[in-house]
Scaffold this motif. Structure first.
Motif, PDB file in Angstrom:
ATOM      1  N   UNK A 160      12.204   0.528  -5.432  1.00 35.05           N
ATOM      2  CA  UNK A 160      12.554   0.428  -4.008  1.00 35.05           C
ATOM      3  C   UNK A 160      11.745  -0.668  -3.320  1.00 35.05           C
ATOM      4  N   UNK A 161      10.499  -0.817  -3.703  1.00 41.46           N
ATOM      5  CA  UNK A 161       9.658  -1.869  -3.113  1.00 41.46           C
ATOM      6  C   UNK A 161      10.246  -3.240  -3.435  1.00 41.46           C
TER       7      UNK A 161
ATOM      8  N   UNK B  36      10.410   3.942   3.792  1.00 42.45           N
ATOM      9  CA  UNK B  36      10.191   5.375   3.486  1.00 42.45           C
ATOM     10  C   UNK B  36      10.386   5.698   2.010  1.00 42.45           C
ATOM     11  N   UNK B  37       9.851   4.833   1.133  1.00 40.15           N
ATOM     12  CA  UNK B  37       9.950   5.011  -0.312  1.00 40.15           C
ATOM     13  C   UNK B  37       8.640   4.565  -0.943  1.00 40.15           C
ATOM     14  N   UNK B  38       8.324   5.120  -2.119  1.00 40.96           N
ATOM     15  CA  UNK B  38       7.074   4.746  -2.774  1.00 40.96           C
ATOM     16  C   UNK B  38       7.275   4.267  -4.217  1.00 40.96           C
TER      17      UNK B  38
ATOM     18  N   UNK C  55       0.851  -1.196   0.000  1.00 42.09           N
ATOM     19  CA  UNK C  55       0.000   0.000   0.000  1.00 42.09           C
ATOM     20  C   UNK C  55       0.881   1.237   0.000  1.00 42.09           C
ATOM     21  N   UNK C  56       0.833   1.971  -1.113  1.00 42.07           N
ATOM     22  CA  UNK C  56       1.611   3.192  -1.225  1.00 42.07           C
ATOM     23  C   UNK C  56       0.890   4.342  -0.544  1.00 42.07           C
TER      24      UNK C  56
ATOM     25  N   UNK D  18       5.642   3.225   1.951  1.00 42.67           N
ATOM     26  CA  UNK D  18       4.885   2.086   1.447  1.00 42.67           C
ATOM     27  C   UNK D  18       4.784   1.040   2.547  1.00 42.67           C
ATOM     28  N   UNK D  19       3.570   0.577   2.811  1.00 41.42           N
ATOM     29  CA  UNK D  19       3.341  -0.508   3.763  1.00 41.42           C
ATOM     30  C   UNK D  19       3.333  -1.830   3.004  1.00 41.42           C
ATOM     31  N   UNK D  20       4.118  -2.787   3.479  1.00 42.37           N
ATOM     32  CA  UNK D  20       4.239  -4.095   2.836  1.00 42.37           C
ATOM     33  C   UNK D  20       3.822  -5.173   3.827  1.00 42.37           C
ATOM     34  N   UNK D  21       2.844  -5.961   3.462  1.00 46.06           N
ATOM     35  CA  UNK D  21       2.373  -7.076   4.292  1.00 46.06           C
ATOM     36  C   UNK D  21       2.831  -8.382   3.668  1.00 46.06           C
TER      37      UNK D  21
END
Length: 822
Positions: free
Chosen positions: A287-288, A281-283, A259-260, A265-268
Motif C-alpha cells: 500500500x505504501x 490509513x494502511x501499514x 513511519x509506520x 503510515x506517515x510519508x514525508x
C-alpha cells in the motif's frame, strides 16, 4: 457515444453496401450479457475451446442485429434485417475500433501496468482525482486483450481523464494494447513473478510492459529498481521519466521518510525543493508503494500538496471482489457494497442475472447515491434505471438524496426510497424480504455493511470462502487440455466436494459446461429446483427411483443387471422410449460396473429393448495419478476400448465414450475419446502435482480466547498433551463437528495466524480446538486460516495420512459458505 454501423464498417475496412441503418453504443463479446440489443455490436471471438459464431442465432433471437464475424453460416442468410461485418480477425477488429474511438479524445489518459498493484493504483487515483476530473476508468480488472478495448470504449464527451490498466501474460501482447490506451501518462507498478511462466526472464517481461509507454508524455516509476532502470535505458525512455526514490535525492520525487504507526503510515517527501508529508490509513509495504505512485501522478497533474494530504488520509480499501451469502427467509445476498460507480453496477447486475437463472427469486436492487460521477444527475439515474430495468430488477430500494430526487426514472413494480441508511433500517421494510436475490451496491459513506448485517443469515463465525473465479480458471485450464470437441463432465457430488453444489453448478452452467454428475438423485433434484438445466448423470441411482429420474430429466448410470432390468420394465410400463442411460464398465477398479465377461449378455439385453438408449459408456481409472501403475492404467484403457467398441457395434448407433478423470486429463491425452470427467481438479487440486491451478477454498475461523498457561500444564480432553514451556494458548471456533479431523490434535496439525503457523495442541473438541501461539503476535478476535493458499489442503491431508477429498467433504453444513467473485 453512438456510431452508425456504416461508420464502424468503414473504420474496420468493410464494405458499407447493403447495410441496414443502425446506431451502436454497446460492444459485446459475451453472448450471455445482453442489455441493450438494438444498439449492440457483437464480436464473434474465437478461442481454442469456444467459437462465439455458434451463439449468433441465439443473439439474433434475443434482438441483436449487428455482428462482427470472421465467417458466415448458412443459417444466417434468412436474417435479412441483420448486419454482418466480415473481417479477418474479430479480436483485432475490436481493438481497431477501440483505437479509433480513443483517437477522438484529446485528454490526459493514464496507462498503468506492472505485475502487482495495477487495480489498486487505478482505484486510488480515481479516489484522489475524482474531485478534479470527470473520470472514466477500467471496470474492476478489465486489463486483457478484450477488457482494455471494452474499457476504452466507455470514453464519452463528458470525459476529462481516462485511467486504464493493461495486463499481459506472454510476449508481444502489449503492442496491441498500447495504441488502444494511447496513454499520455504512464505508471509502472511493482514488477514481480506474476504471469512469469511465458517469459524467459524478469527483464523480458519488464521490457514488454514498458512497451505501453513508448508514446506517452511522461512515465512514472521507482528509480531504486535497478532492473527497471536498465530496461528504461534499453527502451530509450529515460528522457520522459518522472521518477521517485527513497535513496536518490536527484529523483523528481524524493521519499525522505516512511513511519509506520499502529493503523497508518506517515510519508514525508521532497518535491521541487519543498518538503511535505501525508498519512495513509494502511501499514503494509504494498500500500505504501502504491500510494507513492499515486502521489507522483497527482503532483504531475498539479494537484496541490495540501489537497493530496487530505485525500490520502481518506483513501479506502479497494473492494476487489463481490461475494454471495445466504440471507434470511430464503433470500440470497450479493454483497458488492463500497463500489457504486456506473460501470461496476452494470457488472454486478450481470452477475445477479447469472445467479438467478430459473429460480423463483425476486430480483431486488438496494442502491445508494452514485457519488462524483461527473455526469448530470438526471442523465446518470436515467441510465442506471434503464440498466436495472433491462436486467429484470423487480424491486428497487434507493438510499440517498440524489436517487430519491430522480426516483421517477425507475419504473419497476416495487420501488421505495430513503434519505439515509438508518431511515431504511428503521422502516423495517427489510423484514418483508422473502425469496429474493438481493444486490447491495452502496458508496462507502452509506455504510451498507449495516444492511448486510441485518439481511444475512447468521449461522457460524467460521466461514468457507469459495473463489468462483478460481473455479472458472480451473475449468478452463482442463478444458484447454482437451480437444475442442471433447465434452467435459464436472463432478459436483458431495455438495460439490464441500464447496456448495448450487453456486458451483450455476457458475459452471453460465460458463457452458457440458454435463454434471452427482452421486444420488436427491443431489440432482435439488439442483433442478435451483434452476440448473444442464444434463445431469446420477452415478448411484436407486433401483426404485426411475420415476424421480424421469420427472427431473436425470440420466442414470447403469452398473448391474438388477438395476438395468428394473429400469427397462419401468420404461415399458410408462411407455417411454430411448431414455438416456450411461453404462459403467469395470475395467479393474472393481467397485461398480459390468465386468468384461458380462458384455455379451449386457449387449443382448440392450439390443432387445426400446425403453433405454445408451448415451455413454465409461469406466473408472484406479491409479491414473501414479506413474508406478501406468502399465495397469494402459491395460484398463485398452480393455475399455475393446468392450466399448463391442457394445457400440451391437447397438448399431454411436455412443459417447469416456474414461479420463482429472489425473487422466493431465497425463493421458491419447485416450480422450468423446468425454472426460473433471473432479478434484476443478476445485484446485492436481492429482498428479500439475502446476497452474488456482486455490478455490479458504477456510477461516476466529480466536475466541487467549490464555497464558504454565509449563507442565496439560491441554484439552484426556490430558493428552503436557506443555514443556510456558505458552500462550488460543482457543478457536472449529472442532470435529465442523470438519476438523481429530487426528490433527496433539501437534499433528497446524493453522495460519497473522502469517505464522501455529500447531494444534491437545485433543480436538467437538466445537473448538486449541493452538499454541507462543511467539506469535495475536489477539482475541483475530482471523485464523485453516485451509488456504498458504496452507493447502494437500499438505494438511498428507500430515494425517488421508486425501484432500476427505478433508474438503468433511466441512460441516453449519460452516457458512461465502462465494467470492472479482
Amino acid at each position: 457515444m453512438k456510431y452508425e454501423i456504416k461508420q464502424i464498417a468503414s473504420i474496420l475496412g468493410v464494405s458499407t453496401n447493403n447495410l441496414n441503418y443502425a446506431e451502436i453504443s454497446t460492444l459485446l463479446t459475451d453472448s450471455r450479457k445482453i442489455t441493450n440489443p438494438s444498439n449492440t455490436l457483437f464480436f464473434a471471438l474465437e478461442t481454442k475451446n469456444n467459437d462465439a459464431h455458434n451463439y449468433i442465432s441465439e443473439l439474433y433471437n434475443s434482438g441483436v442485429r449487428n455482428f462482427v464475424v470472421s465467417k458466415i453460416f448458412n443459417e444466417w442468410r434468412d436474417y435479412t434485417d441483420a448486419n454482418f461485418l466480415k473481417v479477418k480477425n474479430c479480436l483485432s477488429s475490436l481493438q481497431k475500433l477501440a483505437q479509433y474511438h480513443r483517437s477522438k479524445f484529446n485528454i490526459p489518459v493514464i496507462g498503468i501496468t506492472g505485475s502487482n498493484g495495477k487495480t489498486v493504483v487505478k482505484e486510488w487515483l480515481y479516489q484522489l482525482l475524482e474531485k478534479d476530473f470527470n473520470i472514466v476508468r477500467s471496470p474492476r480488472s478489465y486489463n486483457s486483450q478484450i477488457g482494455v478495448p471494452l474499457s476504452v470504449w466507455q470514453l464519452d464527451r463528458d470525459t476529462e481523464l481516462g485511467i486504464f490498466e493493461a495486463g499481459i501474460s506472454k510476449p508481444d501482447e502489449m503492442e496491441y494494447l498500447e495504441p488502444v490506451i494511447k496513454p499520455t501518462i504512464g505508471v509502472l507498478t511493482k514488477i514481480g513473478e506474476a504471469h512469469q511462466e511465458n517469459f524467459s526472464s524478469l527483464q523480458q517481461k519488464t521490457l514488454e510492459k514498458l512497451e505501453l509507454f513508448t508514446n506517452c508524455e511522461v512515465f512514472i516509476y521507482e528509480k531504486d529498481n535497478e532492473l527497471v532502470n536498465s530496461c528504461v535505458d534499453l527502451k530509450v525512455l529515460s528522457q520522459k521519466t518522472f521518477t521517485w526514490s527513497r535513496k536518490n535525492m536527484e529523483a523528481h520525487l524524493f521519499i525522505s521518510n516512511t513511519e509506520k504507526k499502529e493503523n497508518s503510515t506517515a510519508i514525508s517527501y521532497t518535491f521541487m525543493n519543498f518538503n511535505y508529508s501525508f498519512e495513509i490509513p494502511f501499514i503494509d509495504d504494498a500500500s505504501i508503494e502504491n500510494a507513492i505512485n499515486c502521489l507522483a501522478v497527482a503532483l504531475y497533474l498539479h494537484v496541490p500538496p495540501n489537497d493530496i494530504s487530505d485525500r490520502m488520509s481518506a483513501l479506502e480499501p479497494v473492494a476487489m471482489r463481490l461475494d454471495v451469502r445466504k440471507g434470511k427467509r430464503g433470500s440470497l445476498i450479493i454483497n458488492d457494497s463500497y463500489n457504486s460507480d456506473v460501470n461496476s453496477i452494470k457488472i454486478a447486475l450481470d452477475f445477479q442475472h447469472q445467479r438467478k437463472m430459473d429460480r423463483k427469486l425476486k430480483k431486488t436492487l438496494i442502491l445508494s447515491d452514485i457519488l462524483q460521477s461527473g455526469v448530470p444527475t438526471k442523465s446518470l439515474y436515467k441510465r442506471v434505471a434503464d440498466m436495472a430495468e433491462q436486467s429484470g430488477v423487480e424491486r428497487i430500494i434507493g438510499i440517498g438524496r440524489d436517487i430519491m430526487t430522480n426516483s421517477e426514472f425507475f419504473t419497476m413494480p416495487e420501488k421505495t426510497f430513503f434519505l439515509t441508511t438508518d431511515e431504511f433500517l428503521k422502516s423495517n421494510i427489510h423484514e418483508t424480504f422473502r425469496d429474493e436475490l438481493i444486490l447491495l451496491k452502496g458508496a462507502r459513506k452509506f455504510n451498507f455493511e449495516k444492511i448486510n448485517n441485518i439481511l444475512e443469515e447468521k449461522i457460524h463465525e467460521t466461514v468457507l470462502e469459495v473463489d468462483l473465479d478460481a473455479v472458472v480458471h480451473n475449468f478452463n485450464y482442463y478444458k484447454a487440455k482437451l480437444k475442442p470437441d471433447v465434452k467435459l463432465i464436472c463432478m459436483v457430488k458431495a455438495n460439490a466436494y464441500g464447496a456448495g453444489a448450487v453456486e458451483i453448478t450455476k457458475t459452471l452452467q453460465y460458463h457452458r459446461c457440458d454435463y454434471l454428475a452427482v452421486a444420488v438423485a436427491e443431489e440432482a433434484v435439488s439442483l433442478r429446483n435451483e434452476g440448473i438445466t444442464l444434463p445431469i448423470i446420477v452415478l448411484n441411482p436407486e433401483v426404485n427411483g426411475f420415476e424421480e429420474l424421469i420427472t427431473n430429466n436425470l440420466e442414470p448410470e447403469i452398473y448391474n443387471f438388477r438395476i438395468l432390468e428394473t429400469f427397462i420394465k419401468n420404461s415399458e410400463r410408462s411407455g417411454i422410449t430411448d431414455y438416456p442411460i450411461h453404462l459403467k464398465i469395470d475395467t479393474g477398479m472393481h467397485r461398480l460396473g459390468f465386468l468384461p465377461g458380462q458384455i455379451e449378455e449386457l449387449a443382448d439385453i440392450l439390443k432387445k429393448q426400446k425403453g433405454l438408449r445408451v448415451k455413454s459408456i465409461f469406466s473408472h481409472l484406479s491409479a491414473s495419478e501414479s506413474w508406478t501403475f501406468d502399465d495397469f492404467t494402459h491395460q484398463q484403457m485398452n480393455t475399455f476400448k475393446e468392450v466399448a467398441d463391442k457394445i457400440e457395434n451391437v447397438l448399431g448407433y454411436p455412443v459417447y465414450k469416456h474414461i479420463l478423470n482429472s489425473a487422466g486429463i493431465e497425463r493421458f491425452h491419447d485416450y480422450e475419446w468423446d468425454m472426460a470427467r473433471l473432479g478434484i481438479g476443478l476445485y484446485g487440486i492436481s492429482p498428479s502435482g500439475l502446476k497452474g491451478l488456482k486455490n478455490v477454498f479458504t477456510l477461516k475461523s476466529t480466536i475466541l480466547q487467549i490464555k497464558q498457561i504454565s509449563n507442565n500444564e496439560t491441554i484439552g480432553y484426556g490430558r493428552k498433551e503436557r506443555l514443556d514451556h510456558d505458552a500462550r494458548i488460543a482457543t478457536i471456533r472449529f472442532g470435529y463437528a465442523d470438519g476438523m479431523d481429530r487426528q490433527f490434535g496433539n501437534r499433528k496439525g497446524k493453522v495460519l495466524i497473522n502469517g505464522q503457523f501455529a500447531p494444534i495442541v491437545g485433543n480436538v473438541c467437538m466445537d473448538l480446538c486449541m493452538i499454541d501461539i507462543t511467539d506469535i503476535k495475536a489477539e482475541e478476535g483475530d482471523t485464523v486460516v485453516l485451509i488456504g493458499e498458504e496452507l493447502p489442503v494437500t499438505e494438511l491431508a498428507d500430515s494425517i495420512g488421508t486425501i484432500p477429498y476427505e478433508i474438503l467433504t468433511s466441512v460441516s453444513p453449519r460452516v457458512k459458505r461465502i462465494y467470492i467473485k472479482e
